[in-house]
Structures are given as structure tokens and as C-alpha cells.
Design an enzyme around this catalytic site. Structure first.
Site, PDB file in Angstrom:
ATOM      1  N   GLU A  23       1.135  -0.627  -5.120  1.00  0.00           N
ATOM      2  CA  GLU A  23       0.177   0.439  -5.400  1.00  0.00           C
ATOM      3  C   GLU A  23       1.008   1.721  -5.494  1.00  0.00           C
ATOM      4  OE1 GLU A  23      -3.415   3.123  -3.617  1.00  0.00           O
ATOM      5  OE2 GLU A  23      -1.826   2.323  -2.371  1.00  0.00           O
ATOM      6  N   ASP A  78       0.824  -1.207   0.000  1.00  0.00           N
ATOM      7  CA  ASP A  78       0.000   0.000   0.000  1.00  0.00           C
ATOM      8  C   ASP A  78       0.859   1.260   0.000  1.00  0.00           C
ATOM      9  OD1 ASP A  78      -2.657   1.325   0.412  1.00  0.00           O
ATOM     10  OD2 ASP A  78      -1.689   1.975   2.273  1.00  0.00           O
TER      11      ASP A  78
END
Length: 727
Positions: A460, A407
Site C-alpha cells: 500500500e 500497510d
């Protein structure tokens, strides 16, 4: 005795120097700090025979006895009488060697952290082969003045179990007869002796929810895995395999009491309901929003505190293992979202763990995240780097997960991420790249692929940072895949436009192919696109009810035809009407309506075609697998392209009509002579389409079109995508 005041105030940093057996010449003095005791007798633990009564020192809780060293048995304990009862107690301070053992190996390899630190269940055997099971605790708090082990076993009394400081900054203690399930925390005092909020174990394997947020001892060796066929499967190239990922937030997929929302499905219940659904819908992988323990439901797991503990909202760690095990037995890969970028300030967590910045950058210009009001890990500190890399390996090792979606990578890479001028510190070269974070990510990826070659890492990363999914030896970050955020933003912006204006934005739907093979991409329609007022996927679509559904179906097939692996958030696959709400289950009741059942049927068929037809997946990450037929037809808002697989496999042609106007007798260039057939039509009645008449079989004419040698004639329904394949 000078240590008595320190013991009483729980400020003794070296209890092994004053508690347990203290040998001098041929005598040994046994000291014990036993709050609440009225009388104490030293006993032989193996035979339970009394040895000698111990004296209370200075009317305190310190009891002491001196005996000839030869009279001290291999294991000794105490018989303790309090105001309420009498009980026997094995002294933990005689196990100094076992306590110290942890710190000798922790820094030798990243995985040693979770194998040695935290709460490790051990069995100690003396010369008489008397086996003693217990737990060795080791916690890193280099600037603490004192650390005590507290828990249900000592009534959370900070003076009962002071821990020993070691040269490496770890505090250690072995406590016999503790076992799996034991609640515990650490009472930490800062460098000035001030008591901090009780801390959960940073390496804790199991955690409790509010209000205690306590850690629990957990035995990783007890679960018996049944996924050997999956784990020992032949290694295959992930870039050439189909990967259709179902992204799930476990707390809101379904709720057993959805009217009140007071309970979640457990990991075992999810295994029974979610996995059959994945199989039915033909998904290849599931991706779970962060599983690491987190205190606030509204963070969806992206503010984790217990990095080594699967959240107990849904059950015990063994039950999470069962969920993963069942996924594997049904040939479903498991990816978890992993958050190494930042962590929250909750008092029981990592923030200022020993009163100093043990885990975070001290300067808020590097150590505080303005977007999420959270602490940023100090990526340059060796102990923090080991902590994060060890955590990545831990999930792959102990829980058999197949991949980590990392993330907020962009927030790690850039020192000026979400900061204005003057709010960030340039690197040594005056730039905005965080070299420490870059180095950490490279190391993490190298360790993952070296130790778990079947695993994958997915970034990401929302910027144009170069070589995110290229090997470290080639100057890359070493990720296996990267989310294609550019494709997602451009295509969603395009599809949200009224079809009348799409001709003026045609480049938004075609531009992604300029860079489609610069990285190994995953096409994500994730949870981030259906929250915070963005609306559901269906709500994004313009037009009336029919046009909204048709737009969504057309876009879904365009996504499955476009190069790149696929990811869709739960609820997208049937056109959830409302944007996602983590406090409620998905709108399963919508499936009683033909519109939503039809959208779901389309996603099921798209997944099946994507898995079955090599042309749709083998070259997802290779430019030889894609060719435009026509990307310039802005006036009709139609794009057409061909997906190619291995030379012995048929090609698949995709035609996407992004207007509500049907196009009759539309000529499409094809590469080869022969017959063709319709593979998929998103306007089909089975998908709640208009069932506009479309040719199901075609023969190529020797008429050059779209720079191709042959062509076919087809009708293209309104707001529809067609897949056509050589028959």
C-alpha cells in the site's frame, strides 16, 4: 549470601550464578529461591526419594544444601511445605544448558527468531530416558537490569522465576512442566532498577484480551493441516492469473447477535459462513485486515501489539489455522494486512520495552508518528530488522497465508511523511528517503520470495516512488504488487461528480492508463474509502436512487475491465447504504430489496467473467493486453477500450457511458471482421437496471472507426458499461 537482597527485590540478573547446582571441587551446593516455603527437602526426581533437608539462609526465601557431587541425581527436585500444603517441584535452574541453547542460533537467520525466542515447548530427556516437557523462554531486553518470568503458575510473583541475562541481550529460562495454554508475562526492570508495566512477549504466539493482555504458551505442532493439495499446487505466474480480492474486517462482516453486538463470529463460525459466501460470489482471494493481536477495537488491527499472535477476539490460533485451511480447501487464497511501519504505546507492548528504545527510533523526529500517535520501528537496528522480517516469514510458514499486504509503506519510505520543516531528520545525503526502511523492505521481499515462492507481497504505497513492484536486483523494492492509489483517487473523484460536469473531468477517468503498467497494480476500493465521513460507495454516487445504483454498477464494471487485479471491501458488492462501522455487522438486510440484490448479482457475474475470460486477466500487468478504442469522447462522457488475451483467445470490448443519457446507434470501432455478442450489460434487469434495449448480437461492418478497420452499431444504455466479445 549477597544475592539474597537482589532475589528478594527481583533484581537478580544472573540467577544461574546463585541458584540451581553450584559445583565446587567434589561437592555441589543446591540453592533454591522459594517464596512462601516453610521447609524444603532435596529429592531425587526420578524415584522421588528424599536426599537431604535444605537449610533456610538468613531467614529468607533462600534454601540451600551441600552434598557430594556424586550424590546429586541427574534430575532433582524439592518437596516443599508451605502453610497450606506440601508439593513437589522440579528445579528449573538445573536446566542451564537448555535455557542457553536458544541464544546460540537466534541471529543466524531471520526465521530462527520465532523458532528459538519467545516461549518454545521442549522435551528434555535424561540418561534414564525420563522425558520432561517444559517451556524455554527467551526475551530480548538488552538494557534491562533484571527480568522475571511471571504467570499463573507462580501467582504473578516477580521474585519466583528470575531469568538469566546473556551476552546477546536475551534473558532466558527453561521451566519444566509448563505447557500449551500457560499464561505468562515478563516483569522487566529498567537500567536503574525501576519496575516497568508487565510486558507481553514480543514473540508471543497467543495473547489474551483486556484486561490481562497476557501471553499464552502455544504449541504450533499440534494442528494437522489438510491443505496439502493447495500448498503443493503447481506454481503459476500470479501476474497472469485472475485475482479478485474480498477485503474483510472479521469483527463486522457478520455478528451472531447483531442487535447487541456483544459477540463476534469465531474463526470456525467464519469458516462455515464466510468461505461459502466467497465461493458463491466467485472471489479468488480474501484479504483480512490485520490479524496480529491489537488492544483497541477502533484501530481495526492497524495498531498491533502482538505481532506473532492471531487476535484471540475470534478464537484460538489453531482455529485461525482452521480458517486458512478451509479457505485453501475451497481454492481461496488468504492475504493478511501486515503492519511493520509502527506500533502503539500500550504499556504491555513494545514501547520502551526495557526502559529504553529497544524497537523504536529514540529521536521522536524519526520514532514518533504524528498521524497515528504511535512509535516507528528503528529500521536500521539489526535486531528490529530481524524481528520484522521474521514476522513476515512466520505468517507464511506457521499459518500458511498466501500473501502479505504491507500497510503504510509510504510512511516508511519518507522521513518527512506528515511532517513539517524542522520536524524531520534528513538522510546522510540530505534527502527525505529513509534508506534504512528501503533496505528493510528489500530484504523482507527477498526473504519471502526465496523461502515461499508461491507467496506474494503487496504494497500500500500512495506516492510515485519508483519501482515498488520491481525486483531488488533491478533497483526496486521487490514487492509483487502495488495498490494503484492514483487510479482509486482519480476514478472516485470522477464518478462522484454530477454527470453534467463529468465532461470537464474526463481526464480523471482516463489518466490512469498513462502509468498503468509502471507497476504491477491492484485496483483497490478498500475500507479506507468507506469510513471517516466518506460515505459508502453508494452514497458517493450522485443523482436519485436509480442513478446512484446505476453509477455504482457502471463504475464496478469499468473497474473489472480496467487492467490490474481487483480488490473490493466487504459490503461494496451489494451497495451497502451506510458507511462501514466496525462496531456493527454489514447491512445484510438490504439484500431483500431488488436494488441491492441486483448489485450483488452484478459483482458475482463480474467475478465470474473476470476469472473465466483470459482477456480480462492474463495481461493485467502487461501493456499488450490493453488498447484504447476512444478515450477522447468527453462530450458524451463515454470511454471505450479493448482487453486482449493470448492470440487464440477472443478480445473483450468495454464501453462505459457515464451519463444518464442513452446513446442509440452508437458506432464502436473493432479490430476484426465477424460477429460479436453482448457479454455483460450493467443496465440489465437482473441487476436492477432500466433494461434499455440493447443489441445482443452484432456483425462488424467494413467501416473504419476509432482508428480501427471495422465497426459495429450498438445502443449504449444510460449510466451503463457494456462488455462485448467476438462470437
Amino acid at each position: 549470601m549477597q544475592q539474597i537482597p537482589l532475589l528478594a527485590r527481583a533484581q537478580c540478573a544472573t540467577p544461574f550464578d546463585c541458584l540451581g547446582p553450584q559445583v565446587e571441587d567434589s561437592a555441589v551446593t543446591v540453592n533454591a529461591w522459594l517464596p512462601g516455603a516453610k521447609s524444603v527437602e532435596l529429592i531425587d526426581w526420578t524415584s522421588r526419594a528424599p536426599i537431604e533437608k535444605m537449610a533456610c539462609i538468613e531467614d529468607s526465601s533462600l534454601y540451600s544444601v551441600t552434598i557430594p557431587q556424586a550424590d546429586l541425581p541427574q534430575l532433582y527436585g524439592f518437596e516443599i511445605t508451605t502453610a497450606e500444603t506440601t508439593y513437589q517441584y522440579l528445579d528449573p535452574y538445573q536446566f542451564q544448558a537448555q535455557a542457553y541453547h536458544a541464544v546460540h542460533y537466534i541471529d543466524h537467520a531471520p526465521e530462527n527468531l520465532y523458532q528459538q525466542a519467545g516461549a518454545q515447548i521442549l522435551t528434555v530427556t535424561d540418561v534414564s530416558e525420563h522425558a520432561i516437557e517444559g517451556v524455554r523462554f527467551a526475551v530480548f531486553a538488552p538494557n534491562a537490569s533484571a527480568v522475571s518470568l511471571i504467570g499463573e503458575f507462580n501467582l504473578w510473583n516477580g521474585s519466583s522465576h528470575p531469568m538469566q541475562r546473556t551476552e546477546l541481550g536475551y534473558w532466558v529460562l527453561f521451566v519444566p512442566y509448563l505447557g500449551s495454554g500457560t499464561q505468562y508475562k515478563y516483569q522487566v526492570k529498567d537500567a536503574h532498577g525501576n519496575e516497568l508495566p508487565h510486558k507481553a512477549d514480543p514473540i508471543g504466539f497467543s495473547a489474551e484480551q483486556y484486561p490481562s493482555h497476557a501471553s499464552r504458551v502455544y504449541d504450533h505442532s499440534q494442528y494437522e493441516w489438510q491443505d496439502s493439495a493447495w500448498m503443493n499446487r503447481e506454481t503459476s505466474d500470479p501476474y497472469t492469473q485472475p485475482m479478485s480480492i474480498y477485503e474483510v474486517q472479521l469483527g463486522s462482516w457478520k455478528r451472531p447477535d447483531h442487535d447487541t453486538g456483544e459477540r463476534y463470529l469465531s474463526y470456525r463460525e467464519l469458516a462455515a459462513e464466510l468461505i461459502p459466501y466467497l465461493v458463491e460470489m466467485n472471489y479468488t482471494h480474501i484479504e483480512l485486515l490485520p490479524i496480529s493481536e491489537y488492544p483497541f477495537d477502533g484501530s481495526w488491527g492497524y495498531q498491533p501489539v502482538g505481532m506473532f499472535a492471531p487476535t484471540s477476539r475470534f478464537g484460538h490460533p489453531d482455529e485461525f489455522k482452521y480458517f486458512v485451511d478451509q479457505c485453501h480447501q475451497h481454492n481461496i487464497g488468504v492475504i493478511i494486512d501486515w503492519v511493520p511501519a509502527h506500533f502503539p504505546e500500550d504499556g504491555h507492548g513494545l514501547a520502551r520495552f526495557d526502559g529504553s528504545c529497544v524497537y523504536e527510533y529514540e529521536d521522536p523526529r524519526k520514532g514518533w508518528h504524528p498521524d497515528w500517535n504511535s512509535c516507528i520501528y528503528d529500521f536500521g537496528k539489526d535486531t528490529v530488522r530481524q524481528f520484522l522480517v521474521a514476522n513476515a516469514l512466520y505468517w507464511l510458514d506457521k499459518f500458511h497465508v498466501d500473501g502479505l499486504r504491507v500497510d503504510a509503506v509510504a510512511s516508511m519510505l519518507y522521513l518527512d511523511y506528515s511532517r513539517n520543516d524542522g520536524e524531520w531528520i534528513p538522510n546522510v545525503d540530505g534527502g527525505n528517503h529513509n534508506y534504512e526502511a528501503i533496505s528493510l523492505l528489500q530484504w523482507m521481499n527477498q526473504e519471502v520470495y526465496k523461502k515461499f515462492p508461491r507467496a506474494m507481497t503487496i504494497a500500500e504505497e500512495s506516492t510515485s516512488f519508483a519501482k515498488v513492484s520491481r525486483p531488488v536486483f533491478d533497483g526496486g523494492l521487490g514487492f509483487g504488487f502495488k495498490w494503484n492509489m492514483g487510479w482509486m483517487h482519480d476514478s472516485l473523484h470522477y464518478i462522484a461528480k454530477d454527470p453534467a460536469y463529468r465532461r470537464y473531468h474526463h481526464g480523471e477517468i482516463t489518466f490512469s492508463m498513462v502509468y498503468a503498467f509502471n507497476e504491477n497494480f491492484v485496483l483497490p476500493i478498500s475500507h479506507d474509502e468507506v469510513v471517516h465521513g466518506k460515505g459508502s460507495m453508494l452514497q458517493k454516487m450522485p443523482g436519485d436512487e436509480w442513478q446512484q445504483a446505476a453509477n455504482l454498477r457502471c463504475y464496478a464494471a469499468f473497474m473489472f475491465g480496467h487492467p490490474g487485479k481487483k480488490l473490493n471491501f466487504m459490503g461494496n458488492e451489494w451497495g451497502q447504504a451506510l458507511e462501514w462501522n466496525h462496531d456493527a455487522q454489514l447491512q445484510w438486510d438490504l439484500l431483500q430489496y431488488e436494488k441491492h440484490a441486483g448489485i450483488q448479482a452484478l459483482y458475482k457475474d463480474l467475478n465470474q467473467l473476470y476469472r473465466d475470460i483470459p482477456a480480462l486477466h492474463v495481461f493485467d500487468c502487461d501493456p499488450q493486453g490493453f488498447e484504447w478504442i476512444d478515450h477522447e469522447n468527453a462530450d458524451q462522457s463515454i470511454v471505450s477500450f479493448v482487453r486482449k488475451g493470448p492470440t487464440n483467445q477472443p478480445k473483450v470490448y468495454a464501453v462505459c457511458n457515464f451519463t444518464p443519457l442513452p446513446r442509440e446507434n452508437f458506432r464502436l470501432g473493432v479490430k476484426d471482421a465477424g460477429s460479436y455478442k453482448l457479454l455483460l450489460n450493467t443496465d440489465d434487469k437482473a441487476y436492477w437496471g432500466s433494461e434499455y434495449p440493447v443489441q445482443t448480437a452484432m456483425t462488424a461492418e467494413k467501416l473504419a472507426w476509432n482508428h480501427q478497420s471495422h465497426s459495429i452499431i450498438i445502443n449504449v444504455p444510460p449510466l451503463a458499461t457494456l462488455f462485448i466479445i467476438a462470437d
